[in-house]
Write a protein that holds these residues in place. Structure first.
Motif, short mmCIF file in Angstrom:
data_model
loop_
_atom_site.label_atom_id
_atom_site.label_comp_id
_atom_site.label_asym_id
_atom_site.label_seq_id
_atom_site.Cartn_x
_atom_site.Cartn_y
_atom_site.Cartn_z
N LEU A 368 8.49 12.21 -3.98
CA LEU A 368 9.28 11.06 -3.55
C LEU A 368 8.38 9.89 -3.21
O LEU A 368 8.71 8.72 -3.51
CB LEU A 368 10.15 11.43 -2.35
N PHE A 369 7.24 10.14 -2.59
CA PHE A 369 6.27 9.08 -2.30
C PHE A 369 5.83 8.38 -3.59
O PHE A 369 5.79 7.15 -3.66
CB PHE A 369 5.06 9.66 -1.57
N PHE A 370 5.52 9.17 -4.61
CA PHE A 370 5.08 8.61 -5.89
C PHE A 370 6.20 7.78 -6.53
O PHE A 370 5.97 6.65 -6.98
CB PHE A 370 4.65 9.74 -6.83
N LEU A 371 7.40 8.33 -6.54
CA LEU A 371 8.53 7.63 -7.17
C LEU A 371 8.86 6.34 -6.43
O LEU A 371 9.08 5.28 -7.04
CB LEU A 371 9.75 8.55 -7.23
N ALA A 372 8.94 6.41 -5.10
CA ALA A 372 9.30 5.24 -4.30
C ALA A 372 8.25 4.14 -4.42
O ALA A 372 8.57 2.94 -4.35
CB ALA A 372 9.51 5.63 -2.84
N SER A 373 6.99 4.54 -4.59
CA SER A 373 5.91 3.56 -4.71
C SER A 373 5.93 2.83 -6.05
O SER A 373 5.36 1.74 -6.17
CB SER A 373 4.55 4.25 -4.52
N HIS A 374 6.57 3.42 -7.07
CA HIS A 374 6.51 2.87 -8.42
C HIS A 374 7.83 2.28 -8.93
O HIS A 374 7.81 1.33 -9.71
CB HIS A 374 6.02 3.94 -9.40
#
Length: 405
Positions: A368-374
């Motif tokens: 989720l961190f990766f997705l939300a950051s991108h």
């Protein structure tokens, strides 16, 4: 008082093989107080951080680190449980949670660096409690009526987890979330008290022993155990944030806590009926079918979450998800406890299981961190629900010797 009430309820249903009525009621009373303390605060920790300016990507990273730490600390926690005994492990766990709640309440004042202490204290406490509780309860269960026993413990848990977000939400609305965190800390101290009246069920001063460990009981369920951790993160943290931020709305007031508590508490009656019915199915040798059907149902609820936009729809979906989650959890737990018996090394086995489930939750947090950051907050959570719908189907692949019979 609570222990006496539980004692009267349970005395006519003596299906425990190793424990006395007193010992079982102590475990129930302690579990109820622990879940009350945990859920009046834990249900809005992510909302609390978001309200104070932390982004969804930061919150996801925080939980990813939290669960990864729990995965690393699980085996040391199992070693502590083996050495001091399960009841003393629960006592230590509850005491460790108290400062973590107080420190978390101070994060808006002293900054995010305090979250490091929260991760360490709360993560160690949660891992130690999960292993200690599972060790104690798996020891006192009956082979013939384990499904019924898991059902009753699940009912105790669901009554508490159903009401506590409601209580915590309204307290946070009236007095502020920091007050609820302090109340939770006090309740954790009370939760330890019932366990101090009797001795340990499992012999203390043991050590984890991996020599000759029956790894064939672990390997077939690695994927399903990781998927369970991923599901816990999805249904707990991600869904709570999505509901609070994009459906209820997080404003300058504390009304979001009350609204979130109401939506979480609607699962209560569905969970009670489902727990009793599922317990009967498990004792009738239908656990394997229940595990598979409920896993598919759980997957479907994740798919529907991405299309949910009103509080009424949230309430209905919470009920559906609770029914599905309760089904697979009870069937899976029954197989897990049977494996713990078969392993001959109960604490070691449960420690390894804890490593896997927390790793799955950590993967969810980092994803989720990766997705939300991108790709942004709302699109990332929508995509996450679709991914979760696929991942949780792995729960149905679990293979327990109990369900081959």
């Amino acid at each position: 008082m609570l222990q006496k009430i539980l004692h009267r309820i349970l005395v006519q249903r003596h299906f425990w093989r190793y424990a006395t009525f007193s010992e079982v009621s102590e475990l129930y009373a302690s579990r109820m107080l622990r879940m009350l303390a945990l859920n009046i605060a834990a249900s809005f920790m992510s909302i609390f951080l978001y309200q104070h300016g932390y982004s969804i990507s930061f919150i996801a990273l925080f939980w990813g680190i939290f669960f990864l730490f729990k995965s690393f600390i699980a085996l040391p926690a199992a070693a502590i449980t083996a050495h001091i005994g399960a009841k003393h492990g629960i006592l230590l766990s509850n005491l460790m949670y108290i400062p973590s709640m107080i420190i978390f309440a101070l994060v808006p004042i002293y900054g995010p660096y305090l979250l490091i202490l929260v991760v360490i204290l709360q993560g160690a406490s949660a891992a130690l409690y999960s292993i200690s509780y599972s060790t104690d309860f798996s020891k006192v269960k009956s082979v013939l009526h384990a499904g019924k026993e898991i059902a009753y413990m699940n009912i105790v848990e669901k009554v508490t987890t159903g009401l506590s977000p409601l209580i915590g939400g309204f307290l946070a609305f009236a007095f502020g979330p920091q007050v609820v965190l302090i109340i939770a800390a006090v309740l954790f101290s009370f939760a330890a008290a019932p366990l101090l009246q009797t001795g340990e069920q499992e012999r203390p001063r043991q050590k984890l022993n991996f020599k000759g460990f029956p790894w064939h009981l672990v390997r077939p369920n690695i994927a399903s155990q990781i998927a369970i951790g991923f599901d816990v993160f999805t249904s707990g943290t991600v869904w709570t944030m999505f509901t609070a931020v994009f459906i209820i709305g997080v404003g300058s007031t504390n009304a979001v806590y009350a609204a979130n508590g109401i939506l979480l508490s609607v699962v209560l009656f569905a969970a009670l009926g489902a727990s009793y019915a599922y317990g009967k199915l498990i004792d009738q040798k239908r656990g394997k079918e229940l595990l598979r059907i409920a896993s598919v149902g759980n997957s479907l609820t994740h798919l529907m979450r991405a299309f949910t936009g009103t509080p009424i729809a949230v309430a209905g979906l919470n009920i559906a998800n609770e029914a599905a989650t309760t089904g697979y959890t009870m069937a899976y737990t029954r197989g897990l406890f049977d494996n713990a018996d078969l392993s001959g090394q109960r604490v070691t086995y449960l420690g390894i299981v804890e490593v896997q489930s927390n790793f799955g939750a950590a993967v969810g947090g980092f994803l989720l961190f990766f997705l939300a950051s991108h790709i942004g907050d709302k699109p990332s959570i929508h995509l996450f629900f679709f991914i979760a719908a696929a991942v949780v189907l792995l729960i149905a692949t679990a293979k327990f010797p109990l369900y081959r019979k």
